[in-house]
Design a protein around this motif. Structure first.
Motif, PDB file in Angstrom:
ATOM      1  N   THR A  89       1.702   9.470   2.965  1.00 50.35           N
ATOM      2  CA  THR A  89       2.293   9.776   1.539  1.00 50.35           C
ATOM      3  C   THR A  89       3.620   9.129   1.301  1.00 50.35           C
ATOM      4  N   ARG A 121      11.793  12.128  -0.375  1.00 51.66           N
ATOM      5  CA  ARG A 121      11.119  12.922  -1.439  1.00 51.66           C
ATOM      6  C   ARG A 121      10.607  14.263  -1.011  1.00 51.66           C
ATOM      7  N   ALA A 122       9.767  14.197   0.065  1.00 47.66           N
ATOM      8  CA  ALA A 122       9.004  15.204   0.656  1.00 47.66           C
ATOM      9  C   ALA A 122      10.033  15.859   1.459  1.00 47.66           C
ATOM     10  N   ASP A 139       4.381   3.021  -4.548  1.00 46.59           N
ATOM     11  CA  ASP A 139       4.620   3.344  -6.060  1.00 46.59           C
ATOM     12  C   ASP A 139       5.946   2.715  -6.656  1.00 46.59           C
ATOM     13  N   ALA A 194       2.921   5.555   0.468  1.00 44.13           N
ATOM     14  CA  ALA A 194       2.324   5.534  -0.776  1.00 44.13           C
ATOM     15  C   ALA A 194       3.437   5.567  -1.694  1.00 44.13           C
ATOM     16  N   SER A 208      -0.625  12.086   7.666  1.00 40.87           N
ATOM     17  CA  SER A 208      -0.699  12.582   6.336  1.00 40.87           C
ATOM     18  C   SER A 208       0.754  12.199   5.562  1.00 40.87           C
ATOM     19  N   GLU A 209       1.829  12.792   6.361  1.00 44.05           N
ATOM     20  CA  GLU A 209       3.088  12.639   5.756  1.00 44.05           C
ATOM     21  C   GLU A 209       3.435  11.154   5.508  1.00 44.05           C
ATOM     22  N   HIS A 266      -1.300  16.050  10.007  1.00 42.59           N
ATOM     23  CA  HIS A 266      -0.003  16.155   9.189  1.00 42.59           C
ATOM     24  C   HIS A 266       1.063  15.348   9.411  1.00 42.59           C
ATOM     25  N   LEU A 316       5.298  -1.310  -6.757  1.00 41.02           N
ATOM     26  CA  LEU A 316       4.249  -1.636  -7.694  1.00 41.02           C
ATOM     27  C   LEU A 316       5.017  -1.241  -9.299  1.00 41.02           C
ATOM     28  N   SER A 317       5.790  -0.225  -9.333  1.00 35.94           N
ATOM     29  CA  SER A 317       6.405  -0.293 -10.734  1.00 35.94           C
ATOM     30  C   SER A 317       7.152  -1.327 -11.103  1.00 35.94           C
ATOM     31  N   LYS A 329      -3.752   3.257  -4.346  1.00 38.00           N
ATOM     32  CA  LYS A 329      -3.316   4.821  -4.044  1.00 38.00           C
ATOM     33  C   LYS A 329      -4.329   5.420  -4.060  1.00 38.00           C
ATOM     34  N   PHE A 386      -5.497   5.239  -0.429  1.00 39.64           N
ATOM     35  CA  PHE A 386      -4.723   6.130   0.418  1.00 39.64           C
ATOM     36  C   PHE A 386      -5.146   7.396   0.270  1.00 39.64           C
ATOM     37  N   ALA A 387      -5.550   8.078  -0.896  1.00 38.12           N
ATOM     38  CA  ALA A 387      -6.017   9.371  -1.044  1.00 38.12           C
ATOM     39  C   ALA A 387      -7.223   9.503  -0.242  1.00 38.12           C
TER      40      ALA A 387
END
Lengths: 556, 119
Positions: free
Chosen positions: A398, A426-427, A405, A401, A394-395, A391, A408-409, A368, A371-372
């Protein structure tokens, strides 16, 4: 287990009991033979005694017939001689010389007037047979005492001239028999040819003068002496040795009864003692087998099974604590070792698992952060020149990513389709109730979850730019079904502005054909209806990845 | 009119630069720190800082969560945004009135959040 041990003990006892049982049987057989022999012997002894007595009287009467005063019926001398004789012989009471017409000619006592012997069987019998006759139980007409009559003919050549008649006193005979005595429970019975008892021990007063019951009457005239088992008149079970009258020189029927109860008493006592011994032995052996079984078999086995159960229940410290002193304890000790090893391995596994989790977490972190960094580098590269493309990039990054999350969780295992979709959206969920999610619970592997999340993100981005999410009241319905291991998913835009088909193939279409694994056999179809886009897609999931079937519907 | 000052604490220079661009594009003034210790020094020197945006994993004596807690303690008015590539911290580990963003964050959402916080 205990029952089996008891069975073993019982099995061990069986031959002993059988042997003792056989022994018992043999002893009883032997004793029965002895008793029969003894009964026969007693009968013979009593019989020979009776014969001797009768023989003595026979001799006496023979002597009387030779007396001149008797032969010549010299009444005065005859009376003297007979009186003297009767006084000296204790077992007779009277002696008479009787004429052939039955009237007494002379006798040991004064002859009552009108006395006659003519009707007496023994008298008639003696005249007929010209021989010594022993009569049957008779009450004397002269003295009233019970006697056994005896008659001896007086012969002159071949002719009977008169008969000497006497009677053996049964009291005397009884005394003789009583004096001989019998062992407890035994009995000796003497009877005449009619079966009437003339003497008996014990209880003469009850039996003398009575007739032997019919069922035994046949013994009186049986062909041979013998031994039978009977229930006597006095209620005692006896082994009866008997000698019938038919034997030559046997004037009386004699039987000697041996009480079986008395004869077998010592054996019965021995049997009782043996039985008690066996019972005690059996009890002791059962107790011992139970004790030994508990101590050396049941207890260790219970302990071992208890430890195993405890272990299964999660008490991993449970051990039998056994030392290998015997086979069972060796099993316990080996089990302890095995459990120790399992424990050690479990600890190793746990440690390895911890390390792995740590690595996964670290890797996730780095991915992650990566990714950042990519996001930051892309900004450096083209944010200024092409802000829109930056943009969009980037989205997408995200969205990807956030799906990472999610995966991986769950540490690389399956994720729920609903969670994947929610994360991708979510976005775009600033107004949450504009997108309605509806569908069954489906688990997706990471290789399906990642492309799906990118596609959902793409659809949401496009809807925001050109479709219903861009409009004030526009909505999206996202629903899916699962049939035959294939997910069928529909993205339907509602209440948006009028739409028209784009001029070139969208990123989403490319994603579907490229990003999904080939085995998912992903297909898609976009329909640009005037009232909104309807995008349908389907892909296969592995059968094992759909274990849950809970239906639900909620708004994301 | 002076711009609202936002302190960005991030040890990775490229990511920090991205955040700086984002903050400035949103119309704020960005002040940079590469770790918590440096951040504390800056906070003591520049009292006008209104928002703290910090990474969690950083070298130095404090990580981002400890820094956030310290700031909540010493400068209660400052609003806090925590960013991390790691999993979301437990609510009990987060200071009061703070927000969490997972890395990489959505630039638009972050901008919107910062503008709301500054309002």
């Amino acid at each position: 287990m205990r029952k089996k041990l008891v069975a073993v003990a019982v099995a061990a006892l069986v031959p002993v009991v059988a042997m003792l049982g056989y022994n018992e049987f043999a002893v009883r057989q032997q004793r029965a033979a002895e008793v029969r022999l003894q009964a026969a012997q007693s009968a013979r002894q009593a019989s020979s005694e009776a014969e001797r007595i009768v023989e003595g009287l026979h001799s006496l009467l023979t002597a009387v017939t030779s007396m001149p005063s008797v032969r010549h019926l010299d009444v005065a001398n005859c009376n003297d001689a007979l009186r003297s004789l009767a006084g000296n012989v204790p077992n007779i009471q009277t002696i008479f010389v009787v004429r052939l017409d039955g009237t007494p000619a002379c006798g040991s006592i004064e002859i009552p007037a009108g006395a006659t012997f003519g009707d007496r069987d023994y008298f008639k019998h003696a005249v007929e047979t010209r021989d010594f006759v022993v009569g049957t139980y008779t009450k004397s007409r002269i003295t009233g005492r019970a006697v056994l009559p005896l008659a001896m003919p007086v012969m002159d050549g071949n002719r009977v001239t008169s008969v000497v008649v006497s009677g053996m006193l049964l009291d005397w005979l009884q005394n003789r028999i009583t004096e001989r005595g019998v062992a407890r429970g035994n009995a000796v019975t003497l009877a005449d040819s009619d079966g009437r008892i003339v003497a008996r021990v014990p209880l003469p007063e009850k039996f003398v003068g009575t007739v032997i019951p019919d069922e035994y009457l046949k013994l009186v005239h049986a062909g041979e002496p013998g031994v039978v088992q009977v229930m006597s008149q006095d209620g005692t079970e006896r082994v009866l040795g008997y000698r019938p009258i038919s034997l030559p020189g046997t004037p009386l029927y004699v039987s000697a009864g041996l009480s079986t109860a008395e004869a077998f008493a010592p054996i019965n006592r021995a049997t009782l003692t043996n039985s008690i011994g066996i019972a005690m032995g059996a009890l002791v052996s059962l107790l011992l087998s139970t004790f030994i079984g508990n101590r050396f078999l049941v207890a260790p086995i219970s302990r071992i099974s208890e430890v195993m159960q405890n272990w299964r229940d999660g008490k991993t410290r449970a051990r039998t604590q056994m030392k290998p002193i015997d086979e069972l304890h060796a099993v316990g000790a080996t089990l302890d070792k095995l459990l120790d090893e399992l424990d050690a391995r479990r600890h190793e596994n746990e440690k390895a698992e911890e390390t792995r989790e740590l690595l996964v977490r670290e890797l996730a972190h780095r991915v992650k952060n990566g990714f950042a960094l990519v996001q930051a580098i892309a900004r450096q590269a083209f944010a200024k020149a092409e802000p829109e493309r930056y943009h969009s990039f980037s989205e997408r990054l995200t969205a990807l990513a956030s799906t990472y999350d999610l995966i991986l969780s769950r540490e690389g295992s399956a994720s729920s389709l609903r969670d994947v979709v929610s994360a991708a959206l979510r976005a775009h969920l600033s107004v949450p109730d504009r997108i309605v999610l509806e569908g069954v619970e489906v688990q997706l592997s990471p290789e399906l979850a990642l492309p799906l999340s990118l596609i959902i993100h793409e659809l949401a981005t496009n809807a925001t730019k050109y479709g219903s999410l861009g409009a004030e009241d526009g909505r999206v319905s996202l629903h899916w079904k699962l049939s035959e291991d294939r997910v069928r998913l529909v993205w339907q835009e509602l209440d948006g502005p009028p739409v028209k088909a784009p001029e070139r193939t969208g990123f989403g279409t490319v994603l579907i054909s490229r990003a999904f694994p080939a085995k998912a056999k992903a297909e898609s179809h976009a329909e640009y209806r005037p009232d909104g886009l309807v995008f349908e897609m389907s892909f296969s999931v592995e059968p094992a990845s759909v274990p849950r079937v809970s239906l639900y519907s909620e708004e994301a | 009119m002076t711009k609202i000052k936002i302190l960005i604490v991030e040890d990775e220079p490229l990511v920090r630069m991205l955040a700086v661009d984002l903050i400035e594009d949103a119309g704020f003034e960005a002040i940079e720190a590469s770790d918590a210790d440096e951040a504390i020094v800056i906070l003591e020197r520049v009292p006008e800082i209104r928002i703290l945006m910090t990474d969690i994993d950083m070298p130095g004596s404090m990580n981002g969560l400890k820094l956030a807690a310290a700031v909540r303690d010493r400068w209660p008015p400052i609003k806090i945004v925590v960013v991390s590539g790691k999993q979301r911290p437990l609510a009990s580990d987060m200071p009061e009135h703070s927000l969490f963003f997972s890395k990489p964050y959505d630039i638009r959402k972050m901008s919107e959040t910062l503008i709301k916080m500054a309002a």
